[in-house]
Design an enzyme around this catalytic site. Structure first.
Site, short mmCIF file in Angstrom:
data_model
loop_
_atom_site.label_atom_id
_atom_site.label_comp_id
_atom_site.label_asym_id
_atom_site.label_seq_id
_atom_site.Cartn_x
_atom_site.Cartn_y
_atom_site.Cartn_z
N LYS A 62 88.56 61.52 82.00
CA LYS A 62 87.35 60.73 81.75
C LYS A 62 87.34 59.59 82.75
O LYS A 62 88.29 58.82 82.83
CB LYS A 62 87.32 60.19 80.32
CG LYS A 62 86.05 59.35 80.05
CD LYS A 62 85.92 58.96 78.59
CE LYS A 62 86.84 57.84 78.21
NZ LYS A 62 86.55 57.30 76.85
N ARG A 94 84.16 60.42 68.88
CA ARG A 94 85.60 60.61 68.64
C ARG A 94 86.25 59.30 68.19
O ARG A 94 87.22 59.32 67.44
CB ARG A 94 86.28 61.22 69.85
CG ARG A 94 86.30 60.44 71.15
CD ARG A 94 87.41 59.41 71.22
NE ARG A 94 87.67 58.93 72.56
CZ ARG A 94 88.29 57.81 72.84
NH1 ARG A 94 88.67 56.99 71.87
NH2 ARG A 94 88.52 57.47 74.10
N GLN A 130 79.24 50.96 68.39
CA GLN A 130 80.25 51.79 67.73
C GLN A 130 80.15 51.77 66.21
O GLN A 130 80.58 52.72 65.54
CB GLN A 130 81.64 51.33 68.17
CG GLN A 130 82.81 52.09 67.56
CD GLN A 130 82.75 53.60 67.74
OE1 GLN A 130 83.11 54.38 66.86
NE2 GLN A 130 82.26 54.04 68.90
N ASP A 177 76.50 36.93 64.71
CA ASP A 177 75.13 36.52 64.45
C ASP A 177 74.61 37.27 63.23
O ASP A 177 74.51 38.50 63.25
CB ASP A 177 74.27 36.83 65.69
CG ASP A 177 72.83 36.36 65.54
OD1 ASP A 177 72.46 35.91 64.44
OD2 ASP A 177 72.08 36.45 66.53
N GLY A 221 88.88 47.84 68.01
CA GLY A 221 88.37 47.09 69.16
C GLY A 221 89.39 46.75 70.22
O GLY A 221 89.06 46.65 71.41
N ALA A 222 90.67 46.56 69.84
CA ALA A 222 91.69 46.16 70.82
C ALA A 222 92.10 47.36 71.67
O ALA A 222 92.85 48.22 71.22
CB ALA A 222 92.89 45.57 70.10
N ASP A 223 91.58 47.40 72.90
CA ASP A 223 91.88 48.54 73.78
C ASP A 223 92.25 48.10 75.20
O ASP A 223 92.27 48.91 76.12
CB ASP A 223 90.71 49.51 73.82
CG ASP A 223 89.42 48.85 74.31
OD1 ASP A 223 89.45 47.63 74.58
OD2 ASP A 223 88.41 49.55 74.43
N LYS A 251 93.34 41.57 73.91
CA LYS A 251 92.41 41.69 72.80
C LYS A 251 93.18 41.65 71.48
O LYS A 251 94.26 42.22 71.35
CB LYS A 251 91.61 42.99 72.89
CG LYS A 251 90.51 42.99 73.94
CD LYS A 251 89.66 44.24 73.81
CE LYS A 251 88.48 44.23 74.75
NZ LYS A 251 87.63 45.43 74.59
#
Length: 337
Positions: free
Chosen positions: A70, A113, A141, A165, A235-237, A241
């Site tokens: 990818k 995925r 997501q 928000d 989220g931590a990738d 993060k």
């Protein structure tokens, strides 16, 4: 002459179903645990720091006899050119001949995925009677996480969504039921959806929490987490993060999707560097749990965590599924090389 299939985002979104993707993602986790996959080194290149870069992730699924990669690019200046800033393609090859099978858009496949991964973490680690879900983040997501969760845990009764928000959360929540029906063919009329800006109380009320933000500062505090909570950290990738307090990790049952990758860039990266946890705190990869090689939750009081940074293997396997379905559904373009 070789003929390959090319699938656009629109084509992929027409034929992929969430339950099918969940099955494929689960099969990849199991194959990885059985030593039937190889993950190759990631290539990252900065064309211009903080302005343009590319990311190439690749791997080999021996059980499926396919490999691929990818490639995702980000060019910030494209905004001024009225072009997408982020673009990605997945290429799938036969491991028997080396011939390309097809090329697909990466956006929808990655979204599907990733949703499947978060839900599988909850399926195998959350309490069986879990009814309340909290989604932290209202970006692209989030709808995929909700669709996947309702697929594996259809008995969920309440889903709260929070973002920085409240207006963003409210706008997202107002469209959830229609989007679930139209985009995923999921009926959610018995589920209560609620936007909230009361993060602490929402955390305390939730059996399952899924974090899908780009945060570099912990959002969820340890004192908010109740006994028995499950958290899927999505989220931590990348390095730096972090979405939840490091101290939450110290007393939790921790599982990861890919140990080496999570050590480098996952939610566990910073707690490890801080010395709050060590590698011994990681019980195993999710595939090990699915195959009963290790034990997961053993009581309703335990806090469980699934750290999922994402793997190219999931993209490649899901892309192969899309390519197979495209033949049956007569979708996509064929090109000769």
């Amino acid at each position: 002459m070789v003929e390959i299939k090319v699938l656009s985002k629109e084509a992929v979104s027409k034929i992929l179903k969430m339950d099918q993707v969940i099955h494929v993602v689960e099969s990849v986790y199991k194959a990885k645990s059985e030593g039937l996959t190889d993950v190759w080194p990631t290539v990252f290149y900065d064309f211009e720091t903080n302005k343009a870069d590319l990311d190439i992730k690749s791997g080999y699924l021996k059980n499926k006899q396919i490999f691929g990669h990818k490639t995702v690019t980000w060019f910030g200046a494209n905004v001024e050119k009225n072009l997408p800033t982020l673009f990605g393609l997945i290429a799938v090859y036969s491991a028997e001949t080396g011939i390309p099978i097809g090329i697909t858009d990466a956006f929808y496949i990655t979204s599907m995925r990733t949703g499947a991964a978060g839900a599988l973490g909850a399926l195998y680690l959350a309490r069986n009677h879990s009814e309340n879900l909290l989604i932290v983040g209202a970006g692209n997501q989030s709808i995929f996480q909700i669709a996947a969760m309702l697929t594996v845990l259809p008995h969920l009764k309440k889903i709260q969504v929070t973002a920085l928000d409240i207006a963003e959360s409210e706008k997202f929540v107002s469209s959830i039921q229609k989007r679930l029906q139209y985009e995923f063919d999921i009926c959610s009329k018995d589920v209560i959806f609620k936007a909230t800006d009361q993060l602490e109380s929402a955390v305390k009320e939730s059996d399952i929490i899924i974090t899908v933000t780009p945060s570099r500062t912990p959002i969820i505090k340890k004192e908010w987490i109740q006994k028995g909570t499950h958290i899927s950290c999505i989220g931590a990738d990348m390095k730096g993060k972090q979405e939840i307090d490091s101290d939450i990790m110290a007393s939790a049952i921790i599982f990861v999707d890919d140990k080496m990758h999570c050590l480098e860039v996952g939610e566990i990266e910073i707690p490890l560097k801080q010395g709050i946890i060590t590698e011994s705190n990681i019980v195993g990869e999710l595939g090990d749990l699915i195959l009963n090689k290790v034990i997961g939750r053993t009581s309703d009081d335990q806090i469980t965590i699934f750290d999922a940074t994402g793997m190219a293997l999931l993209d490649i396997a899901t892309a192969e599924l899309a390519l197979q379905l495209s033949e049956v559904n007569h979708v996509g373009l064929k090109s000769k090389l």
